[in-house]
Design a protein around this motif. Structure first.
Motif, PDB file in Angstrom:
ATOM      1  N   PRO A 387     -18.842  -6.333  26.717  1.00 13.65           N
ATOM      2  CA  PRO A 387     -18.732  -4.764  26.601  1.00 13.65           C
ATOM      3  C   PRO A 387     -17.376  -4.403  25.971  1.00 13.65           C
ATOM      4  N   GLN A 388     -16.672  -5.196  25.869  1.00 18.12           N
ATOM      5  CA  GLN A 388     -15.237  -4.750  25.417  1.00 18.12           C
ATOM      6  C   GLN A 388     -15.405  -4.771  23.830  1.00 18.12           C
ATOM      7  N   ILE A 389     -16.447  -5.461  23.275  1.00 17.68           N
ATOM      8  CA  ILE A 389     -16.617  -5.592  21.855  1.00 17.68           C
ATOM      9  C   ILE A 389     -17.171  -4.213  21.371  1.00 17.68           C
ATOM     10  N   HIS A 390     -16.678  -3.807  20.053  1.00 16.35           N
ATOM     11  CA  HIS A 390     -17.181  -2.650  19.581  1.00 16.35           C
ATOM     12  C   HIS A 390     -17.399  -2.837  18.030  1.00 16.35           C
ATOM     13  N   PHE A 391     -18.688  -2.505  17.687  1.00 10.52           N
ATOM     14  CA  PHE A 391     -19.035  -2.847  16.446  1.00 10.52           C
ATOM     15  C   PHE A 391     -18.975  -1.715  15.423  1.00 10.52           C
ATOM     16  N   GLN A 392     -18.315  -1.503  14.410  1.00  9.14           N
ATOM     17  CA  GLN A 392     -17.906  -0.272  13.675  1.00  9.14           C
ATOM     18  C   GLN A 392     -17.862  -0.617  12.204  1.00  9.14           C
ATOM     19  N   LYS A 393     -18.343   0.275  11.320  1.00 10.90           N
ATOM     20  CA  LYS A 393     -18.235   0.093   9.753  1.00 10.90           C
ATOM     21  C   LYS A 393     -16.758   0.609   9.533  1.00 10.90           C
ATOM     22  N   GLU A 394     -16.600   1.964   9.877  1.00  8.70           N
ATOM     23  CA  GLU A 394     -15.554   2.734   9.679  1.00  8.70           C
ATOM     24  C   GLU A 394     -14.971   3.398  10.839  1.00  8.70           C
ATOM     25  N   VAL A 395     -13.867   4.102  10.778  1.00  6.98           N
ATOM     26  CA  VAL A 395     -13.310   4.892  11.633  1.00  6.98           C
ATOM     27  C   VAL A 395     -12.811   6.096  10.838  1.00  6.98           C
ATOM     28  N   GLY A 396     -13.394   7.336  11.154  1.00  8.22           N
ATOM     29  CA  GLY A 396     -13.173   8.375  10.270  1.00  8.22           C
ATOM     30  C   GLY A 396     -13.726   8.215   8.935  1.00  8.22           C
ATOM     31  N   ASN A 397     -12.759   8.301   8.000  1.00  9.45           N
ATOM     32  CA  ASN A 397     -13.516   8.070   6.395  1.00  9.45           C
ATOM     33  C   ASN A 397     -12.952   6.632   6.032  1.00  9.45           C
ATOM     34  N   SER A 398     -12.099   5.815   6.809  1.00  8.79           N
ATOM     35  CA  SER A 398     -11.593   4.670   6.494  1.00  8.79           C
ATOM     36  C   SER A 398     -12.302   3.276   6.956  1.00  8.79           C
ATOM     37  N   SER A 399     -12.654   2.575   5.942  1.00  5.05           N
ATOM     38  CA  SER A 399     -13.265   1.245   6.215  1.00  5.05           C
ATOM     39  C   SER A 399     -12.328   0.280   7.093  1.00  5.05           C
ATOM     40  N   ILE A 400     -12.956  -0.259   7.969  1.00  6.12           N
ATOM     41  CA  ILE A 400     -12.248  -1.269   8.761  1.00  6.12           C
ATOM     42  C   ILE A 400     -12.006  -2.811   8.046  1.00  6.12           C
ATOM     43  N   ALA A 401     -11.213  -2.752   7.012  1.00  6.72           N
ATOM     44  CA  ALA A 401     -11.273  -4.080   6.377  1.00  6.72           C
ATOM     45  C   ALA A 401      -9.540  -4.358   6.142  1.00  6.72           C
ATOM     46  N   TRP A 402      -9.331  -5.590   5.896  1.00  7.84           N
ATOM     47  CA  TRP A 402      -8.032  -6.044   5.873  1.00  7.84           C
ATOM     48  C   TRP A 402      -6.935  -5.260   4.869  1.00  7.84           C
ATOM     49  N   SER A 403      -7.716  -4.696   3.779  1.00 11.30           N
ATOM     50  CA  SER A 403      -6.938  -3.806   2.681  1.00 11.30           C
ATOM     51  C   SER A 403      -5.995  -3.020   3.184  1.00 11.30           C
ATOM     52  N   LEU A 404      -6.355  -2.129   4.017  1.00 12.18           N
ATOM     53  CA  LEU A 404      -5.549  -1.213   4.612  1.00 12.18           C
ATOM     54  C   LEU A 404      -4.282  -1.619   5.194  1.00 12.18           C
ATOM     55  N   GLY A 405      -4.546  -2.888   6.143  1.00 10.79           N
ATOM     56  CA  GLY A 405      -3.263  -3.358   6.720  1.00 10.79           C
ATOM     57  C   GLY A 405      -2.594  -4.007   5.879  1.00 10.79           C
ATOM     58  N   TYR A 406      -3.035  -4.563   4.626  1.00  5.26           N
ATOM     59  CA  TYR A 406      -2.157  -4.975   3.417  1.00  5.26           C
ATOM     60  C   TYR A 406      -1.485  -3.837   2.930  1.00  5.26           C
ATOM     61  N   MET A 407      -1.952  -2.824   2.788  1.00  4.50           N
ATOM     62  CA  MET A 407      -1.355  -1.783   2.218  1.00  4.50           C
ATOM     63  C   MET A 407      -0.097  -1.265   3.114  1.00  4.50           C
ATOM     64  N   LEU A 408      -0.527  -1.026   4.478  1.00  6.55           N
ATOM     65  CA  LEU A 408       0.422  -0.618   5.397  1.00  6.55           C
ATOM     66  C   LEU A 408       1.633  -1.648   5.286  1.00  6.55           C
ATOM     67  N   SER A 409       1.329  -3.037   5.426  1.00  9.16           N
ATOM     68  CA  SER A 409       2.463  -4.105   5.137  1.00  9.16           C
ATOM     69  C   SER A 409       3.173  -3.766   3.740  1.00  9.16           C
ATOM     70  N   LEU A 410       2.744  -3.478   2.761  1.00 10.91           N
ATOM     71  CA  LEU A 410       3.392  -3.186   1.542  1.00 10.91           C
ATOM     72  C   LEU A 410       4.363  -2.112   1.698  1.00 10.91           C
ATOM     73  N   THR A 411       3.850  -1.022   2.359  1.00 12.92           N
ATOM     74  CA  THR A 411       4.772   0.227   2.147  1.00 12.92           C
ATOM     75  C   THR A 411       5.860   0.049   2.853  1.00 12.92           C
ATOM     76  N   ASN A 412       6.059  -1.017   3.478  1.00 12.92           N
ATOM     77  CA  ASN A 412       7.441  -1.418   4.213  1.00 12.92           C
ATOM     78  C   ASN A 412       8.451  -1.881   3.184  1.00 12.92           C
ATOM     79  N   MET A 413       7.863  -2.162   2.181  1.00  9.49           N
ATOM     80  CA  MET A 413       8.784  -2.854   1.012  1.00  9.49           C
ATOM     81  C   MET A 413       8.904  -1.935  -0.299  1.00  9.49           C
ATOM     82  N   ILE A 414       8.139  -0.722  -0.004  1.00 12.46           N
ATOM     83  CA  ILE A 414       8.131   0.252  -0.975  1.00 12.46           C
ATOM     84  C   ILE A 414       9.377   1.531  -0.914  1.00 12.46           C
ATOM     85  N   PRO A 415      10.273   1.623  -1.546  1.00 11.98           N
ATOM     86  CA  PRO A 415      10.994   2.481  -1.311  1.00 11.98           C
ATOM     87  C   PRO A 415      10.950   3.972  -1.207  1.00 11.98           C
TER      88      PRO A 415
END
Length: 471
Positions: A387-415
């Motif tokens: 019951p602790q597993i939640h199947f979702q395609k999106e949260v709000g208007n954002s897709s649950i994909a690795w690309s957002l985490g990738y972008m979040l990580s990259l913003t640490n390096m963007i001045p």
């Protein structure tokens, strides 16, 4: 001069200086406070998706507050399918990039970074990179995202979208930090599991450390290559062919009396099925599959895809000899394609009325059984943790994909954005001009206050004169 004329002139000057001050503020907003944008191309095994992200110039604890503002699916299969005709990529990529241009202000195009992240054996990075280099954006390069990185970025995405980072960022002590969620990603060629284990110090080599919004997290993550849905089905077809040694094969996972044919190369030409190729392997030979619709045999066939003997009764080793701590807490499963959404709907007995292709329909039984077997027998979810597993395609208007985490990580390096602006002036001259305009703005503000006072005094004088003017 009549007092009313003086009042009108004061209002005229007041309006003029208000307009100038408003223009100056607008210019400052464009130069220093406009948002930043980033583009990530998710080049997966079966499709390519372009994501556009936006975040403010000011960061929160060194990490940009990123939101997805646009998503475009490139028409056609994954980029590896264009190996023999790279030029055919130009049009589908161009169609998506033209839509991206419309979503990002023109004056920010040259300062917008674009990244191509390839997963699951993509090989045409140079071809895709050339298409991006010809655009108006700053192409930062293409790279193959490793399995652990894909799992980690998926975990970051899931927790970011569910508010597990920002709600505690910089406001609460670490011991009061909100519990994070685990992430399961079901792709076409691989599957990833990522979560924070009960005690990461027991197995420090199997965890990755990441710092976001001022906190450090130790995340267990593993990627199982060839356990994506598409590659798993190809392996099942190769196993069926091995067991029959004939070009006419019964498939218990296909609907009863359903028939289709594939070339041997389609399901035996993959790296995941290389070891399963028959001795008489002829890439262009057709193999016919006849559906028998047998759920019991389908489950048995799916079980053959997992190697449980490799663990040899070791604790915290579910399958294939891979260490995995016991699953803990809530998990979100990112269903990035309609295929997985329909499979999970079928698995959970959810009624969904959609027009689907033949490819989707014929694989319902296999997909549902494979996903269930992976979660229960592979990752060891049980009646308590299911019951602790939640199947979702999106949260709000954002897709649950690795690309957002990738972008979040990259913003640490963007001045900060002010450092990205290419100025044709020397720093000392720019500082002097900035000081000058700031002083002018203050003088304008003082002058506006003075005009308001004069205007009010003129109104009072005019009112007094009208009261004491003899009739």
């Amino acid at each position: 001069m009549h007092p009313l004329s003086k009042g009108r002139r004061a209002k005229k000057y007041s309006c003029m200086w208000t307009c100038k001050l408003s223009l100056f503020i607008s210019l400052c907003n464009v130069l220093f406070f406009s948002p930043q944008y980033g583009i990530v191309l998710d080049a997966g095994s079966s499709r390519t998706t372009v994501y556009v992200y936006e975040w403010p110039a000011e960061k929160e604890n060194d990490t940009g507050v990123v939101s997805q503002i646009f998503k475009c699916s490139v028409k056609g299969p994954g980029i590896s399918s264009y190996e023999n005709n790279p030029g055919a990529l130009a049009k589908p990529f161009g169609d998506c990039l033209n839509k991206v241009k419309e979503r990002i202000p023109v004056h920010l195009h040259k300062n917008t970074s674009a990244y191509l992240g390839a997963t699951a054996g993509m090989r045409l990075l140079r071809c895709s990179g050339n298409s991006l280099n010809s655009g108006p954006f700053e192409f930062r390069g293409a790279q193959i995202i490793t399995g652990p990185e894909e799992g980690l970025y998926g975990w970051i995405t899931a927790n970011y979208l569910t508010g597990n980072f920002l709600e505690v960022s910089g406001l609460l002590p670490l011991w009061f930090q909100k519990e994070t969620m685990g992430a399961l990603d079901l792709g076409g060629a691989s599957t990833q599991i990522s979560f924070i284990p009960e005690d990461f110090q027991d197995n420090p080599n199997s965890t990755l450390q990441v710092k976001l919004y001022g906190y450090e997290y130790n995340v267990y993550t593993h990627s199982f290559q060839c356990y994506g849905r598409d590659e798993a089905e190809k392996r099942s077809l190769a196993l069926l062919l091995q067991s029959r040694a004939s070009s006419n094969v019964d498939n218990p996972c296909y609907p009863q009396n359903y028939e289709t044919a594939f070339t041997m190369k389609y399901f035996c030409g993959s790296l995941c099925t290389q070891s399963l190729r028959p001795a008489n392997y002829y890439p262009n030979q057709l193999v016919k599959f006849h559906g028998t619709g047998d759920p019991g045999l389908c489950q048995e066939m799916v079980s053959l895809l997992f190697n449980f003997t490799a663990c040899r009764d070791r604790r915290e080793c579910p399958f294939n000899g891979i260490h995995q701590p016991k699953v803990k807490g809530n998990f979100v499963v990112g269903l990035r394609t309609q295929h997985f959404f329909l499979s999970i709907s079928f698995l959970l007995l959810i009624s969904v009325v959609l027009i689907v292709t033949e490819t989707y329909a014929r694989s319902y039984c296999f997909s549902a059984n494979f996903i269930y077997y992976l979660l229960v027998h592979g990752y060891k979810f049980d009646a308590e943790t299911w019951p602790q597993i939640h199947f979702q395609k999106e949260v709000g208007n954002s897709s649950i994909a690795w690309s957002l985490g990738y972008m979040l990580s990259l913003t640490n390096m963007i001045p900060a954005e002010s450092k990205l602006i290419q100025l044709p002036l020397k720093p000392s001259l720019f500082a002097g001009l900035l000081l000058f305009f700031t002083a002018m703005a203050l003088l304008c503000l003082i002058f506006l206050v003075y005009l308001c006072i004069v205007s009010c005094n003129q109104k009072n004088i005019s009112h007094v004169e009208q009261v004491f003017t003899p009739e």
